[in-house]
Design a protein around this motif. Structure first.
Motif, PDB file in Angstrom:
ATOM      1  N   ALA A  85      10.932  32.726 -10.279  1.00 18.86           N
ATOM      2  CA  ALA A  85       9.932  31.834  -9.695  1.00 18.86           C
ATOM      3  C   ALA A  85      10.526  31.070  -8.507  1.00 18.86           C
ATOM      4  O   ALA A  85       9.903  30.968  -7.440  1.00 18.86           O
ATOM      5  CB  ALA A  85       9.418  30.856 -10.754  1.00 18.86           C
ATOM      6  N   ILE A  86      11.728  30.543  -8.680  1.00 16.06           N
ATOM      7  CA  ILE A  86      12.360  29.789  -7.594  1.00 16.06           C
ATOM      8  C   ILE A  86      12.809  30.731  -6.471  1.00 16.06           C
ATOM      9  O   ILE A  86      12.814  30.354  -5.297  1.00 16.06           O
ATOM     10  CB  ILE A  86      13.556  28.982  -8.133  1.00 16.06           C
ATOM     11  CG1 ILE A  86      13.065  28.006  -9.193  1.00 16.06           C
ATOM     12  CG2 ILE A  86      14.244  28.213  -7.012  1.00 16.06           C
ATOM     13  CD1 ILE A  86      12.003  27.057  -8.705  1.00 16.06           C
ATOM     14  N   TRP A  87      13.172  31.947  -6.834  1.00 16.43           N
ATOM     15  CA  TRP A  87      13.537  32.928  -5.810  1.00 16.43           C
ATOM     16  C   TRP A  87      12.365  33.184  -4.864  1.00 16.43           C
ATOM     17  O   TRP A  87      12.541  33.240  -3.636  1.00 16.43           O
ATOM     18  CB  TRP A  87      13.978  34.228  -6.477  1.00 16.43           C
ATOM     19  CG  TRP A  87      14.299  35.346  -5.540  1.00 16.43           C
ATOM     20  CD1 TRP A  87      15.216  35.347  -4.534  1.00 16.43           C
ATOM     21  CD2 TRP A  87      13.698  36.653  -5.522  1.00 16.43           C
ATOM     22  NE1 TRP A  87      15.239  36.569  -3.895  1.00 16.43           N
ATOM     23  CE2 TRP A  87      14.321  37.392  -4.486  1.00 16.43           C
ATOM     24  CE3 TRP A  87      12.729  37.269  -6.304  1.00 16.43           C
ATOM     25  CZ2 TRP A  87      13.977  38.706  -4.204  1.00 16.43           C
ATOM     26  CZ3 TRP A  87      12.381  38.586  -6.024  1.00 16.43           C
ATOM     27  CH2 TRP A  87      12.999  39.297  -4.985  1.00 16.43           C
ATOM     28  N   PHE A 123      -2.190  22.829  -8.095  1.00 13.72           N
ATOM     29  CA  PHE A 123      -1.380  24.006  -7.799  1.00 13.72           C
ATOM     30  C   PHE A 123      -0.369  24.254  -8.924  1.00 13.72           C
ATOM     31  O   PHE A 123      -0.110  25.403  -9.299  1.00 13.72           O
ATOM     32  CB  PHE A 123      -0.661  23.826  -6.465  1.00 13.72           C
ATOM     33  CG  PHE A 123       0.098  25.040  -6.006  1.00 13.72           C
ATOM     34  CD1 PHE A 123      -0.558  26.238  -5.773  1.00 13.72           C
ATOM     35  CD2 PHE A 123       1.466  24.983  -5.807  1.00 13.72           C
ATOM     36  CE1 PHE A 123       0.141  27.367  -5.352  1.00 13.72           C
ATOM     37  CE2 PHE A 123       2.173  26.102  -5.375  1.00 13.72           C
ATOM     38  CZ  PHE A 123       1.505  27.297  -5.151  1.00 13.72           C
ATOM     39  N   GLY A 124       0.185  23.183  -9.480  1.00 14.01           N
ATOM     40  CA  GLY A 124       1.112  23.327 -10.604  1.00 14.01           C
ATOM     41  C   GLY A 124       0.441  23.966 -11.805  1.00 14.01           C
ATOM     42  O   GLY A 124       1.054  24.759 -12.521  1.00 14.01           O
ATOM     43  N   VAL A 137       7.404  23.184 -12.560  1.00 16.86           N
ATOM     44  CA  VAL A 137       8.201  21.973 -12.341  1.00 16.86           C
ATOM     45  C   VAL A 137       9.127  22.161 -11.141  1.00 16.86           C
ATOM     46  O   VAL A 137       9.229  21.293 -10.262  1.00 16.86           O
ATOM     47  CB  VAL A 137       9.022  21.623 -13.600  1.00 16.86           C
ATOM     48  CG1 VAL A 137       9.991  20.475 -13.318  1.00 16.86           C
ATOM     49  CG2 VAL A 137       8.096  21.263 -14.748  1.00 16.86           C
ATOM     50  N   ALA A 138       9.786  23.293 -11.087  1.00 18.20           N
ATOM     51  CA  ALA A 138      10.737  23.552 -10.004  1.00 18.20           C
ATOM     52  C   ALA A 138      10.038  23.684  -8.653  1.00 18.20           C
ATOM     53  O   ALA A 138      10.429  23.044  -7.668  1.00 18.20           O
ATOM     54  CB  ALA A 138      11.532  24.818 -10.319  1.00 18.20           C
ATOM     55  N   ILE A 139       9.012  24.502  -8.600  1.00 24.28           N
ATOM     56  CA  ILE A 139       8.348  24.772  -7.329  1.00 24.28           C
ATOM     57  C   ILE A 139       7.622  23.542  -6.801  1.00 24.28           C
ATOM     58  O   ILE A 139       7.717  23.191  -5.621  1.00 24.28           O
ATOM     59  CB  ILE A 139       7.379  25.962  -7.470  1.00 24.28           C
ATOM     60  CG1 ILE A 139       8.171  27.254  -7.719  1.00 24.28           C
ATOM     61  CG2 ILE A 139       6.512  26.107  -6.215  1.00 24.28           C
ATOM     62  CD1 ILE A 139       7.310  28.456  -7.999  1.00 24.28           C
ATOM     63  N   CYS A 140       6.889  22.846  -7.668  1.00 20.46           N
ATOM     64  CA  CYS A 140       6.143  21.672  -7.216  1.00 20.46           C
ATOM     65  C   CYS A 140       7.080  20.541  -6.803  1.00 20.46           C
ATOM     66  O   CYS A 140       6.774  19.784  -5.876  1.00 20.46           O
ATOM     67  CB  CYS A 140       5.185  21.196  -8.316  1.00 20.46           C
ATOM     68  SG  CYS A 140       3.837  22.347  -8.626  1.00 20.46           S
ATOM     69  N   ALA A 493      16.126  21.805  -9.312  1.00 22.72           N
ATOM     70  CA  ALA A 493      15.253  22.110  -8.181  1.00 22.72           C
ATOM     71  C   ALA A 493      15.272  20.986  -7.145  1.00 22.72           C
ATOM     72  O   ALA A 493      15.186  21.240  -5.937  1.00 22.72           O
ATOM     73  CB  ALA A 493      13.828  22.342  -8.668  1.00 22.72           C
ATOM     74  N   ALA A 494      15.404  19.753  -7.613  1.00 24.20           N
ATOM     75  CA  ALA A 494      15.371  18.604  -6.710  1.00 24.20           C
ATOM     76  C   ALA A 494      16.744  18.242  -6.163  1.00 24.20           C
ATOM     77  O   ALA A 494      16.878  17.269  -5.415  1.00 24.20           O
ATOM     78  CB  ALA A 494      14.770  17.394  -7.433  1.00 24.20           C
TER      79      ALA A 494
END
Length: 535
Positions: A85-87, A123-124, A137-140, A493-494
């Motif tokens: 997902a983060i990729w 969007f989340g 959580v990571a993307i948002c 992520a942050a």
């Protein structure tokens, strides 16, 4: 062969207090002492193994093997999903299309309070509906940071927002698991959960606005928060009850975005200075206009995810993917429940049908649209894994902890103890799910642990098994924001690895408040006052 004993001390209260030690340890170390998630998780894991051996008489080898089984499970269930997902997100950044995505969201509103609703909540929810596993959580978090929100506040917003959609996340996986472990129709559990979390959904946007701008924010943007929450909640209820619980979050997320866009056009909030930190919202990347093609390309990876996951739900495709699935009994792990029945210790290696694999395929297809070369994509993937660093250990440790507690019988002890409260168990039923998600980090994991216990307690109390089962799932979503593995994902992520304790303190109060509201709702639904809400 190890047989579980829910009351190894002869006093159920004492056994429950001992079983609570690992869980309380995690909460205290994170919240009170601000420990890093991996050290808190490892400490709780050592304590749970010690209690399993000393109190529950579990052989040392079996306890360690249970931990290994849990850690191995987390690789496919969480890490494989989150990495991919983060990729995909990192691919959009590398190709320059993330700035287009930022401008697209900014075009809805440049108000950070509205942006928090659109990105973290709506969007989340779409991301949670498709994949879950920490991806939302990571993307948002990183999207909000890119818009100028302080990293710690962005992670808190993403965690709190990832509540209402969780019960139906991953194409309804938690509800499907609930039906599987209990042997009861999953559709009935989905309908009941839709009559609980849809009410929660109305409140969440207001909480997000409070986090961003306090009471002033609520006074000024309450119509937009109401439009987002009410449209999401009503749609979630209608689709989960009358269409399909697997699709309700996807449809609710899209409807919610449309409602926010309409609400902003009708009543645009007055421009006021809102301190969100970061200070990047005024940079050049947010200026200028983009063509429709650029915007389409920026959203393409997420559209591809929707298509891939929709195709994977087709029976013929699903059966084809499942042919590559391998299931095997975990070596050396032989456990029976208190009634003598074998406890499932089967490891499922579903390489093709796994959510993470579907995300990987989506990412590979996105390379064509984003025009990123394969070599660069591999390099970005390596950077993505390094981005998580210690968070990986935290996730492995927490899953190992959950399986030691489950296989040793500590989880069963807690459930039996709470079930002994009689009619008041209706109030505590969401608390059981909350404990489960705190330990496992997933609503599906909590339902797998406690689903049967909930329905059994309902039968003993002559209550609805669908109410108690759904309450397990609905209560569990409030623990998503405080689970060590999700805290680790959020901080990674942050760019805040090591500050999980501080993030925990920011969201813990909201977790308890929303849990209390769900407990009151579940209790009233078990009485004539709201009993009409139970299908």
């Amino acid at each position: 062969m190890y047989q579980q004993n829910p009351d190894p001390t002869g006093s159920l209260l004492l056994s429950a207090l001992l079983a609570l030690i690992p869980l309380v340890t995690v909460l205290v170390l994170l919240g009170g002492f601000k420990w890093k998630a991996h050290w808190a998780g490892l400490t709780a894991l050592v304590l749970s193994i010690g209690i399993a051996v000393a109190v529950y008489s579990m052989p040392v080898g079996t306890a360690l093997n249970s931990a290994a089984f849990g850690a191995a499970t987390s690789v496919l269930v969480v890490l494989w999903i989150t990495f991919n997902a983060i990729w995909i997100y990192n691919l959009t950044v590398e190709s320059g299309h993330f700035n287009v995505l930022r401008r697209a969201f900014s075009s809805i509103s440049d108000d950070p309070r509205v942006q928090a609703i659109v990105i973290a909540f709506s969007f989340g929810a779409l991301l949670e509906a498709l994949a879950g596993g920490g991806g939302p959580v990571a993307i948002c978090s990183v999207m909000l940071i890119a818009l100028g929100v302080n990293p710690m506040k962005a992670a808190a917003l993403a965690l709190v927002a990832d509540t209402a959609p969780v019960a139906f996340g991953g194409m309804g996986n938690p509800i499907t698991v609930l039906g599987t472990v209990t042997g009861l129709p999953a559709e009935h559990f989905g309908a009941m959960a839709g009559r609980q979390v849809s009410i929660l959904a109305v409140l969440v946007p207001f909480v997000l606005v409070l986090i961003v701008d306090g009471k002033r924010g609520v006074r000024e943007v309450w119509p937009i928060a109401l439009a987002a929450g009410l449209s999401f909640g009503v749609t979630q209820y209608l689709v989960s009850n009358f269409v399909s619980y697997k699709l309700c979050d996807i449809i609710a997320a899209v409807v919610s975005v449309g409602a926010v866009v309409l609400a902003v056009r009708i009543r645009r909030p007055a421009a006021v200075p809102v301190t969100v930190g970061g200070g990047s919202s005024g940079d050049d990347s947010l200026r200028g206009t983009d063509s429709r093609r650029d915007i389409a390309v920026a959203f393409a990876p997420y559209a591809i995810i929707v298509v891939i996951f929709a195709l994977a739900q087709i029976t013929a495709v699903k059966n084809l993917l499942e042919k590559a699935t391998t299931k095997f009994a975990w070596p050396g792990l032989h456990i029976t429940a208190p009634n003598g029945k074998p406890v499932a210790t089967v490891y499922t290696l579903n390489l093709l049908s796994a959510t993470g694999t579907l995300l990987l395929v989506s990412g590979l297809l996105s390379l064509l649209v984003l025009r990123v070369g394969l070599g660069k994509a591999v390099a970005i993937y390596g950077r993505t894994i390094r981005q998580f660093s210690w968070a990986i250990l935290a996730i492995l440790a927490v899953f190992a902890l959950s399986y030691v507690m489950n296989f040793s019988g500590q989880i069963t002890t807690l459930g039996v103890w709470l079930a002994g409260t009689g009619a008041f168990f209706a109030f505590l039923s969401p608390v059981v799910g909350w404990f489960g998600v705190t330990i496992t980090g997933t609503d599906a994991g909590s339902n797998a642990l406690f689903g049967t216990l909930q329905t059994t307690a309902a039968q003993q109390l002559n209550a609805s098994p669908f109410l108690f089962g759904a309450s397990n799932s609905s209560g569990g979503v409030m623990a998503k924001m405080i689970s060590p593995q999700n805290l680790a994902i959020g901080t990674a992520a942050a760019g805040l690895v090591g500050k999980e304790g501080e993030l925990f303190r920011r969201v813990f109060g909201w977790s308890l408040l929303l849990l209390l509201l769900m407990c009151v709702l579940a209790y009233l639904q078990s009485t004539p006052i709201l009993g009409w809400m139970v299908p």
